[in-house]
Motif scaffolding. Sequence first.
Motif, PDB file in Angstrom:
ATOM      1  N   LEU A   1      19.341  -6.523  -9.430  1.00  0.00           N
ATOM      2  CA  LEU A   1      20.027  -5.311  -9.044  1.00  0.00           C
ATOM      3  C   LEU A   1      21.185  -4.957  -9.962  1.00  0.00           C
ATOM      4  O   LEU A   1      21.697  -3.855  -9.900  1.00  0.00           O
ATOM      5  CB  LEU A   1      20.553  -5.452  -7.608  1.00  0.00           C
ATOM      6  CG  LEU A   1      19.490  -5.885  -6.590  1.00  0.00           C
ATOM      7  CD1 LEU A   1      20.142  -6.103  -5.244  1.00  0.00           C
ATOM      8  CD2 LEU A   1      18.395  -4.855  -6.500  1.00  0.00           C
TER       9      LEU A   1
ATOM     10  N   PHE B   1      20.518   5.007  -5.479  1.00  0.00           N
ATOM     11  CA  PHE B   1      21.058   3.661  -5.649  1.00  0.00           C
ATOM     12  C   PHE B   1      21.631   3.484  -7.052  1.00  0.00           C
ATOM     13  O   PHE B   1      22.748   2.980  -7.223  1.00  0.00           O
ATOM     14  CB  PHE B   1      19.944   2.644  -5.397  1.00  0.00           C
ATOM     15  CG  PHE B   1      20.327   1.220  -5.679  1.00  0.00           C
ATOM     16  CD1 PHE B   1      21.163   0.518  -4.822  1.00  0.00           C
ATOM     17  CD2 PHE B   1      19.836   0.565  -6.789  1.00  0.00           C
ATOM     18  CE1 PHE B   1      21.506  -0.800  -5.075  1.00  0.00           C
ATOM     19  CE2 PHE B   1      20.167  -0.753  -7.054  1.00  0.00           C
ATOM     20  CZ  PHE B   1      21.011  -1.434  -6.193  1.00  0.00           C
TER      21      PHE B   1
ATOM     22  N   GLY C   1      15.825 -10.480   1.968  1.00  0.00           N
ATOM     23  CA  GLY C   1      15.425  -9.331   2.754  1.00  0.00           C
ATOM     24  C   GLY C   1      13.976  -8.972   2.528  1.00  0.00           C
ATOM     25  O   GLY C   1      13.160  -9.850   2.241  1.00  0.00           O
TER      26      GLY C   1
ATOM     27  N   ALA D   1      19.074  -6.997   5.187  1.00  0.00           N
ATOM     28  CA  ALA D   1      19.103  -8.196   4.347  1.00  0.00           C
ATOM     29  C   ALA D   1      20.294  -9.086   4.696  1.00  0.00           C
ATOM     30  O   ALA D   1      21.321  -8.625   5.190  1.00  0.00           O
ATOM     31  CB  ALA D   1      19.158  -7.805   2.879  1.00  0.00           C
TER      32      ALA D   1
ATOM     33  N   TRP E   1      13.318  -0.610  -4.678  1.00  0.00           N
ATOM     34  CA  TRP E   1      12.052  -0.970  -5.318  1.00  0.00           C
ATOM     35  C   TRP E   1      11.015  -1.280  -4.256  1.00  0.00           C
ATOM     36  O   TRP E   1      11.342  -1.626  -3.121  1.00  0.00           O
ATOM     37  CB  TRP E   1      12.219  -2.194  -6.219  1.00  0.00           C
ATOM     38  CG  TRP E   1      12.976  -1.942  -7.482  1.00  0.00           C
ATOM     39  CD1 TRP E   1      12.476  -1.481  -8.672  1.00  0.00           C
ATOM     40  CD2 TRP E   1      14.376  -2.137  -7.697  1.00  0.00           C
ATOM     41  NE1 TRP E   1      13.475  -1.378  -9.608  1.00  0.00           N
ATOM     42  CE2 TRP E   1      14.661  -1.780  -9.036  1.00  0.00           C
ATOM     43  CE3 TRP E   1      15.416  -2.587  -6.891  1.00  0.00           C
ATOM     44  CZ2 TRP E   1      15.928  -1.852  -9.581  1.00  0.00           C
ATOM     45  CZ3 TRP E   1      16.697  -2.659  -7.427  1.00  0.00           C
ATOM     46  CH2 TRP E   1      16.930  -2.298  -8.758  1.00  0.00           C
TER      47      TRP E   1
ATOM     48  N   LEU F   1      24.879  -2.612  -1.734  1.00  0.00           N
ATOM     49  CA  LEU F   1      23.723  -3.434  -1.386  1.00  0.00           C
ATOM     50  C   LEU F   1      23.459  -3.389   0.116  1.00  0.00           C
ATOM     51  O   LEU F   1      22.311  -3.293   0.558  1.00  0.00           O
ATOM     52  CB  LEU F   1      23.943  -4.873  -1.828  1.00  0.00           C
ATOM     53  CG  LEU F   1      23.978  -5.144  -3.337  1.00  0.00           C
ATOM     54  CD1 LEU F   1      24.250  -6.625  -3.600  1.00  0.00           C
ATOM     55  CD2 LEU F   1      22.687  -4.718  -4.001  1.00  0.00           C
TER      56      LEU F   1
ATOM     57  N   TYR G   1       5.063  -5.730   3.980  1.00  0.00           N
ATOM     58  CA  TYR G   1       6.411  -5.893   3.441  1.00  0.00           C
ATOM     59  C   TYR G   1       6.488  -7.175   2.623  1.00  0.00           C
ATOM     60  O   TYR G   1       5.745  -8.130   2.869  1.00  0.00           O
ATOM     61  CB  TYR G   1       7.457  -5.933   4.564  1.00  0.00           C
ATOM     62  CG  TYR G   1       7.581  -4.624   5.295  1.00  0.00           C
ATOM     63  CD1 TYR G   1       8.506  -3.663   4.899  1.00  0.00           C
ATOM     64  CD2 TYR G   1       6.742  -4.352   6.371  1.00  0.00           C
ATOM     65  CE1 TYR G   1       8.597  -2.452   5.559  1.00  0.00           C
ATOM     66  CE2 TYR G   1       6.827  -3.147   7.044  1.00  0.00           C
ATOM     67  CZ  TYR G   1       7.750  -2.192   6.639  1.00  0.00           C
ATOM     68  OH  TYR G   1       7.826  -0.994   7.299  1.00  0.00           O
TER      69      TYR G   1
ATOM     70  N   GLY H   1      14.695   2.987   2.603  1.00  0.00           N
ATOM     71  CA  GLY H   1      14.664   1.546   2.408  1.00  0.00           C
ATOM     72  C   GLY H   1      15.106   1.133   1.026  1.00  0.00           C
ATOM     73  O   GLY H   1      15.874   1.830   0.354  1.00  0.00           O
ATOM     74  N   ALA H   2      14.614  -0.016   0.580  1.00  0.00           N
ATOM     75  CA  ALA H   2      15.057  -0.631  -0.666  1.00  0.00           C
ATOM     76  C   ALA H   2      14.700   0.217  -1.886  1.00  0.00           C
ATOM     77  O   ALA H   2      13.747   1.010  -1.853  1.00  0.00           O
ATOM     78  CB  ALA H   2      14.436  -2.013  -0.801  1.00  0.00           C
TER      79      ALA H   2
ATOM     80  N   LEU I   1      11.036  -5.916   0.921  1.00  0.00           N
ATOM     81  CA  LEU I   1      10.627  -4.728   0.196  1.00  0.00           C
ATOM     82  C   LEU I   1       9.267  -4.305   0.729  1.00  0.00           C
ATOM     83  O   LEU I   1       8.516  -5.125   1.248  1.00  0.00           O
ATOM     84  CB  LEU I   1      10.516  -4.993  -1.311  1.00  0.00           C
ATOM     85  CG  LEU I   1      11.721  -5.535  -2.061  1.00  0.00           C
ATOM     86  CD1 LEU I   1      11.341  -5.774  -3.533  1.00  0.00           C
ATOM     87  CD2 LEU I   1      12.903  -4.596  -1.966  1.00  0.00           C
TER      88      LEU I   1
ATOM     89  N   TYR J   1      21.633  -0.112   1.026  1.00  0.00           N
ATOM     90  CA  TYR J   1      20.234   0.033   0.621  1.00  0.00           C
ATOM     91  C   TYR J   1      19.351  -1.126   1.079  1.00  0.00           C
ATOM     92  O   TYR J   1      18.120  -1.016   1.030  1.00  0.00           O
ATOM     93  CB  TYR J   1      20.142   0.211  -0.893  1.00  0.00           C
ATOM     94  CG  TYR J   1      20.613   1.584  -1.319  1.00  0.00           C
ATOM     95  CD1 TYR J   1      19.740   2.667  -1.340  1.00  0.00           C
ATOM     96  CD2 TYR J   1      21.946   1.814  -1.642  1.00  0.00           C
ATOM     97  CE1 TYR J   1      20.169   3.932  -1.698  1.00  0.00           C
ATOM     98  CE2 TYR J   1      22.390   3.075  -2.008  1.00  0.00           C
ATOM     99  CZ  TYR J   1      21.499   4.130  -2.033  1.00  0.00           C
ATOM    100  OH  TYR J   1      21.939   5.389  -2.390  1.00  0.00           O
ATOM    101  N   PHE J   2      19.980  -2.222   1.509  1.00  0.00           N
ATOM    102  CA  PHE J   2      19.248  -3.338   2.090  1.00  0.00           C
ATOM    103  C   PHE J   2      19.900  -3.669   3.441  1.00  0.00           C
ATOM    104  O   PHE J   2      20.470  -4.753   3.614  1.00  0.00           O
ATOM    105  CB  PHE J   2      19.293  -4.560   1.169  1.00  0.00           C
ATOM    106  CG  PHE J   2      18.629  -4.355  -0.160  1.00  0.00           C
ATOM    107  CD1 PHE J   2      17.289  -4.669  -0.341  1.00  0.00           C
ATOM    108  CD2 PHE J   2      19.350  -3.849  -1.236  1.00  0.00           C
ATOM    109  CE1 PHE J   2      16.675  -4.474  -1.581  1.00  0.00           C
ATOM    110  CE2 PHE J   2      18.743  -3.654  -2.469  1.00  0.00           C
ATOM    111  CZ  PHE J   2      17.391  -3.974  -2.641  1.00  0.00           C
TER     112      PHE J   2
END
Length: 209
Positions: free
Chosen positions: A14, A134, A94, A77, A109, A70, A41, A106-107, A96, A73-74
Amino acid sequence: MKKTFVLAGLVSLLVGCQAEELEVSISSEQMISAASGESEYVEFEAEIGESMSDVDDEKRATIKAIEIVLGKYFPDADIETKISSDSYRIEIEGELALSSSIPRSGAPWFVEVMPQGGNNHLVRLMPSGTFSAFKSEMADINFMITPDEFQGVDFSIRGSIGTVTFGGAYLNGEPRAFSVLELDGERHRVSFKEGIWTKTGAGFLFSSE
């Protein structure tokens, strides 16, 4: 039913443009399930940070700002920060998405499973619909930690169904210009590093036939 596979061993995914290490563990059964439209996931573990760098008050403020982004976006996590006088590490665990369509939430990626005709699917790590936002928020903290859209990746592939076709990669540590891997129940490591894989999504063609 939600199933998972492991995305483990990430270092600096990241932060810092390119990951030093990024490993995705995936099975043929999971790819088949995602290709059929099931909700899939990835479970991932990530480690980001710096070493041999003075962690002063300004750096601590930067670390805190990174943690906040972080967490945004997570949101589900687990995020843990370890700071010493000359280094810091942020550990993240977490999920993806593994999907045939680009997630809009969500994340930043996800692992894409794109139909290619018949029982063939292109499987690759790609930016999601949240990546641009992000990236912008990370760049606002410090342009030096702006993440790259595409990342080199090691795929740890296991299954007893189908074949994996790829080029310009390493198979179990051996360079291959082009290769077709028959899945045999054992785990195989296919590595896409540097070069073109910093400019496009790294991945392979999976056939379930």
